[in-house]
Design a protein around this motif. Structure first.
Motif, PDB file in Angstrom:
ATOM      1  N   LEU A  14      34.427  49.430  47.903  1.00  8.01           N
ATOM      2  CA  LEU A  14      35.144  48.329  48.559  1.00  8.01           C
ATOM      3  C   LEU A  14      34.145  47.404  49.273  1.00  8.01           C
ATOM      4  CD1 LEU A  14      38.122  47.525  48.922  1.00  8.01           C
ATOM      5  CD2 LEU A  14      38.163  48.868  51.025  1.00  8.01           C
ATOM      6  N   PHE A  15      33.200  48.019  49.976  1.00  3.90           N
ATOM      7  CA  PHE A  15      32.166  47.231  50.648  1.00  3.90           C
ATOM      8  C   PHE A  15      31.400  46.369  49.643  1.00  3.90           C
ATOM      9  CE2 PHE A  15      27.904  46.490  52.272  1.00  3.90           C
ATOM     10  CZ  PHE A  15      28.158  46.016  53.546  1.00  3.90           C
ATOM     11  N   SER A  16      31.065  46.956  48.507  1.00  3.94           N
ATOM     12  CA  SER A  16      30.289  46.233  47.493  1.00  3.94           C
ATOM     13  C   SER A  16      31.075  45.055  46.941  1.00  3.94           C
ATOM     14  CB  SER A  16      29.890  47.181  46.361  1.00  3.94           C
ATOM     15  OG  SER A  16      29.076  48.215  46.852  1.00  3.94           O
ATOM     16  N   PHE A  54      41.432  53.284  40.544  1.00  6.73           N
ATOM     17  CA  PHE A  54      41.807  51.965  40.036  1.00  6.73           C
ATOM     18  C   PHE A  54      40.633  50.991  40.131  1.00  6.73           C
ATOM     19  CE2 PHE A  54      43.619  47.717  40.141  1.00  6.73           C
ATOM     20  CZ  PHE A  54      44.345  47.745  38.964  1.00  6.73           C
ATOM     21  N   LEU A  55      39.923  51.078  41.248  1.00  6.37           N
ATOM     22  CA  LEU A  55      38.764  50.209  41.447  1.00  6.37           C
ATOM     23  C   LEU A  55      37.671  50.533  40.428  1.00  6.37           C
ATOM     24  CD1 LEU A  55      37.850  47.960  43.202  1.00  6.37           C
ATOM     25  CD2 LEU A  55      37.457  49.573  45.045  1.00  6.37           C
ATOM     26  N   LEU A  56      37.441  51.823  40.210  1.00  6.12           N
ATOM     27  CA  LEU A  56      36.447  52.263  39.230  1.00  6.12           C
ATOM     28  C   LEU A  56      36.834  51.768  37.835  1.00  6.12           C
ATOM     29  CD1 LEU A  56      33.868  53.995  39.292  1.00  6.12           C
ATOM     30  CD2 LEU A  56      35.290  55.999  38.841  1.00  6.12           C
ATOM     31  N   PHE A  57      38.122  51.905  37.497  1.00  6.14           N
ATOM     32  CA  PHE A  57      38.607  51.418  36.205  1.00  6.14           C
ATOM     33  C   PHE A  57      38.343  49.915  36.068  1.00  6.14           C
ATOM     34  CE2 PHE A  57      41.774  49.613  33.371  1.00  6.14           C
ATOM     35  CZ  PHE A  57      41.679  50.446  32.268  1.00  6.14           C
ATOM     36  N   SER A  58      38.614  49.176  37.125  1.00  8.94           N
ATOM     37  CA  SER A  58      38.440  47.721  37.089  1.00  8.94           C
ATOM     38  C   SER A  58      36.979  47.341  36.892  1.00  8.94           C
ATOM     39  CB  SER A  58      38.964  47.095  38.381  1.00  8.94           C
ATOM     40  OG  SER A  58      40.342  47.343  38.518  1.00  8.94           O
ATOM     41  N   ILE A  59      36.096  48.055  37.583  1.00 10.92           N
ATOM     42  CA  ILE A  59      34.672  47.724  37.480  1.00 10.92           C
ATOM     43  C   ILE A  59      34.125  48.094  36.109  1.00 10.92           C
ATOM     44  CG2 ILE A  59      32.412  48.455  38.356  1.00 10.92           C
ATOM     45  CD1 ILE A  59      33.835  48.358  41.138  1.00 10.92           C
ATOM     46  N   ARG A  60      34.672  49.172  35.529  1.00 10.83           N
ATOM     47  CA  ARG A  60      34.217  49.565  34.191  1.00 10.83           C
ATOM     48  C   ARG A  60      34.811  48.686  33.097  1.00 10.83           C
ATOM     49  NH1 ARG A  60      34.311  56.201  34.879  1.00 10.83           N
ATOM     50  NH2 ARG A  60      32.427  56.257  36.179  1.00 10.83           N
ATOM     51  N   LEU A  71      39.497  40.094  42.395  1.00 18.47           N
ATOM     52  CA  LEU A  71      39.415  38.974  43.328  1.00 18.47           C
ATOM     53  C   LEU A  71      39.479  39.433  44.775  1.00 18.47           C
ATOM     54  CD1 LEU A  71      41.919  36.586  41.529  1.00 18.47           C
ATOM     55  CD2 LEU A  71      39.432  36.422  41.500  1.00 18.47           C
ATOM     56  N   GLU A  72      40.338  40.404  45.065  1.00 16.17           N
ATOM     57  CA  GLU A  72      40.528  40.819  46.458  1.00 16.17           C
ATOM     58  C   GLU A  72      41.169  42.201  46.483  1.00 16.17           C
ATOM     59  OE1 GLU A  72      39.561  40.743  49.248  1.00 16.17           O
ATOM     60  OE2 GLU A  72      40.747  39.614  50.708  1.00 16.17           O
ATOM     61  N   ILE A  73      40.835  42.941  47.531  1.00 19.28           N
ATOM     62  CA  ILE A  73      41.438  44.253  47.770  1.00 19.28           C
ATOM     63  C   ILE A  73      41.775  44.308  49.251  1.00 19.28           C
ATOM     64  CG2 ILE A  73      41.084  46.756  47.689  1.00 19.28           C
ATOM     65  CD1 ILE A  73      38.627  45.880  45.747  1.00 19.28           C
ATOM     66  N   THR A  74      43.007  44.625  49.583  1.00 15.84           N
ATOM     67  CA  THR A  74      43.394  44.668  50.989  1.00 15.84           C
ATOM     68  C   THR A  74      43.094  46.032  51.595  1.00 15.84           C
ATOM     69  OG1 THR A  74      45.602  45.451  50.468  1.00 15.84           O
ATOM     70  CG2 THR A  74      45.300  43.059  50.584  1.00 15.84           C
ATOM     71  N   ASP A  75      43.018  46.060  52.928  1.00 16.47           N
ATOM     72  CA  ASP A  75      42.995  47.352  53.603  1.00 16.47           C
ATOM     73  C   ASP A  75      44.374  47.997  53.449  1.00 16.47           C
ATOM     74  OD1 ASP A  75      40.337  47.311  54.496  1.00 16.47           O
ATOM     75  OD2 ASP A  75      40.872  46.025  56.182  1.00 16.47           O
ATOM     76  N   ALA A  76      44.414  49.330  53.415  1.00 14.72           N
ATOM     77  CA  ALA A  76      45.673  50.035  53.191  1.00 14.72           C
ATOM     78  C   ALA A  76      46.715  49.620  54.225  1.00 14.72           C
ATOM     79  CB  ALA A  76      45.446  51.541  53.240  1.00 14.72           C
ATOM     80  N   GLY A  77      47.919  49.318  53.772  1.00 18.55           N
ATOM     81  CA  GLY A  77      49.031  49.003  54.657  1.00 18.55           C
ATOM     82  C   GLY A  77      49.184  47.538  54.997  1.00 18.55           C
ATOM     83  N   SER A  78      48.125  46.738  54.836  1.00 21.07           N
ATOM     84  CA  SER A  78      48.216  45.314  55.201  1.00 21.07           C
ATOM     85  C   SER A  78      48.803  44.500  54.060  1.00 21.07           C
ATOM     86  CB  SER A  78      46.836  44.763  55.546  1.00 21.07           C
ATOM     87  OG  SER A  78      46.919  43.358  55.665  1.00 21.07           O
ATOM     88  N   PRO A  79      49.911  43.793  54.305  1.00 24.11           N
ATOM     89  CA  PRO A  79      50.502  42.961  53.249  1.00 24.11           C
ATOM     90  C   PRO A  79      49.938  41.541  53.230  1.00 24.11           C
ATOM     91  CG  PRO A  79      51.981  43.022  55.099  1.00 24.11           C
ATOM     92  CD  PRO A  79      50.776  43.842  55.498  1.00 24.11           C
TER      93      PRO A  79
END
Lengths: 258, 258
Positions: free
Chosen positions: A45-47, B43-49, B57-65
């Motif tokens: 996430l940081f990256s 999911f993030l690993l899948f996206s990067i691969r 484009l963006e990833i939120t912190d857990a719980g924040s809408p």
């Protein structure tokens, strides 16, 4: 120059333990960060939130020391970096030449792009690199630029600096912008004070280099940034390459250019 | 055309519930995937691969809408998508117009690039888009191209298809290659059979479109790919945009071009 496979065999045998700037010049070089799986999401996430200092090239499955993506033969991350740094609870505890004895089943390896990758392209364009000509490591500085935090990882951005004749600056920006996976275009050109560097003669990592009257210092986001951010959270263990001692892959630099 | 903030207010009030192709044309549009935190790393690993179908484009912190990165005002991901899909254990269970009632504190929102972003640039170049002129959703197909798996997420790559006059194909590749964060250059040009599409007249998602004798179908990696990959692992809940019903941000498309 010897080919990159021969160089890797020397590194694997602990016969090459120097900074890799100026070596394996037409191949992708990578920053290495190894962390236990439990830290992997926040590191990723940081990256992603800080893509200039942290251009992600590859992430291994937990426990696997092998990397196939950027190599004709298989890279073993436990042996194929010239020199490592081992940090425990945020403190540097060792600088080993391999990490076979301390490998863990939960280790995830992250490869991140490195500015050494675009240096060959600068040289091909007739743009001299002083630190290579003087056989020094590149100069790196901790700036006052905040990274975007993720989980417990946060900190200032680290930059590498190269001085160029003022007439070359636009072309330097053009060339390096073609390599976003190697930090891309500079993040700052000129006055070091603007980004919080108090003494340009005292880098935080690497070797100092003199800047002539007709030269301008140019600063790129640096792969040491994530190391500093992770160390701020004092993980029980993190292993990285020693600054400047990168993983050299077989992947042609030209294939990374956009 | 109304401005993008007005359009967002209509979407928020459930007054605009259509596909967004052809709307908010000079602004970044995004695929939306919402998952409980425990799935976020894979999911993030899948996206990067799989960066072509999954440009993050963006990833939120857990719980924040709330999403601030690509907007002048604050986007509320619970209301600002024209139509959602709710999947439980891999099955589509609902297509609501907002998700306020089912929001969870452990939800992480991923925004991924969408090919609608580069459509405006094609139109600006005088290249007609048939599905927009015919007021249809774009045609999407499941191919025989395997994605690179990550954790339990795996599946075939999904593509969007646009037909163009044969003379326009090189320019279409040039223009779209400038938008890597919107899937970038096509992954296939021409014969649909080569990538396992048996019947071009029957898309798996969106609307069919006719291809004239002098036209060539061009295929781009599609943001529905990660949805399909995640659903294969049957997570207890996943929420996405309904195909074609994207999140429209305030971010100018031009700023994404490389």
């Amino acid at each position: 120059m010897e080919n990159v496979q021969q160089l890797r065999m020397k590194i694997r045998a602990n016969e090459f333990t120097k900074p890799t700037t100026g070596y394996g010049m037409d191949r992708l070089q990578a920053n290495v960060v190894i962390l236990p799986k439990k830290y992997a999401y926040d590191f990723l996430l940081f990256s992603i939130r800080n893509p200039k200092p942290c251009p992600i090239l590859e992430i291994t499955d937990a426990g696997s020391p092998y990397i196939k993506k950027y190599s004709d033969d298989i890279i073993d991350i436990r042996t194929d970096v010239p020199k490592y740094r081992v940090f425990k609870n945020g403190e540097l505890v060792d600088e080993p030449l391999d990490i076979k004895d301390i490998w863990q089943d939960d280790f995830v390896t992250f490869l991140l792009g490195c500015s050494f990758t675009f240096e060959n392209e600068l040289i091909n364009n007739g743009i001299p690199l002083k630190h290579i000509n003087q056989e020094k490591n590149v100069a790196m500085y901790i700036t006052n630029i905040e990274t975007e935090p993720a989980g417990s990882f946060r900190g200032k951005q680290v930059v590498s600096m190269r001085p160029f004749h003022y007439s070359l600056i636009p072309r330097v920006v053009e060339i390096t912008s073609r390599f976003p996976s190697a930090h891309g275009s500079p993040i700052h050109i000129g006055d070091p004070n603007q980004i919080g560097i108090k003494d340009i003669h005292s880098p935080d990592f690497g070797d100092p280099i003199d800047i002539a009257e007709d030269e301008v210092p140019v600063f790129w986001a640096c792969g040491v940034t994530p190391q500093v951010a992770v160390l701020n959270s004092k993980p029980e263990i993190m292993i990285t390459h020693a600054p400047g001692h990168m993983l050299i892959t077989d992947y042609p630099t030209a294939k990374l250019a956009r």
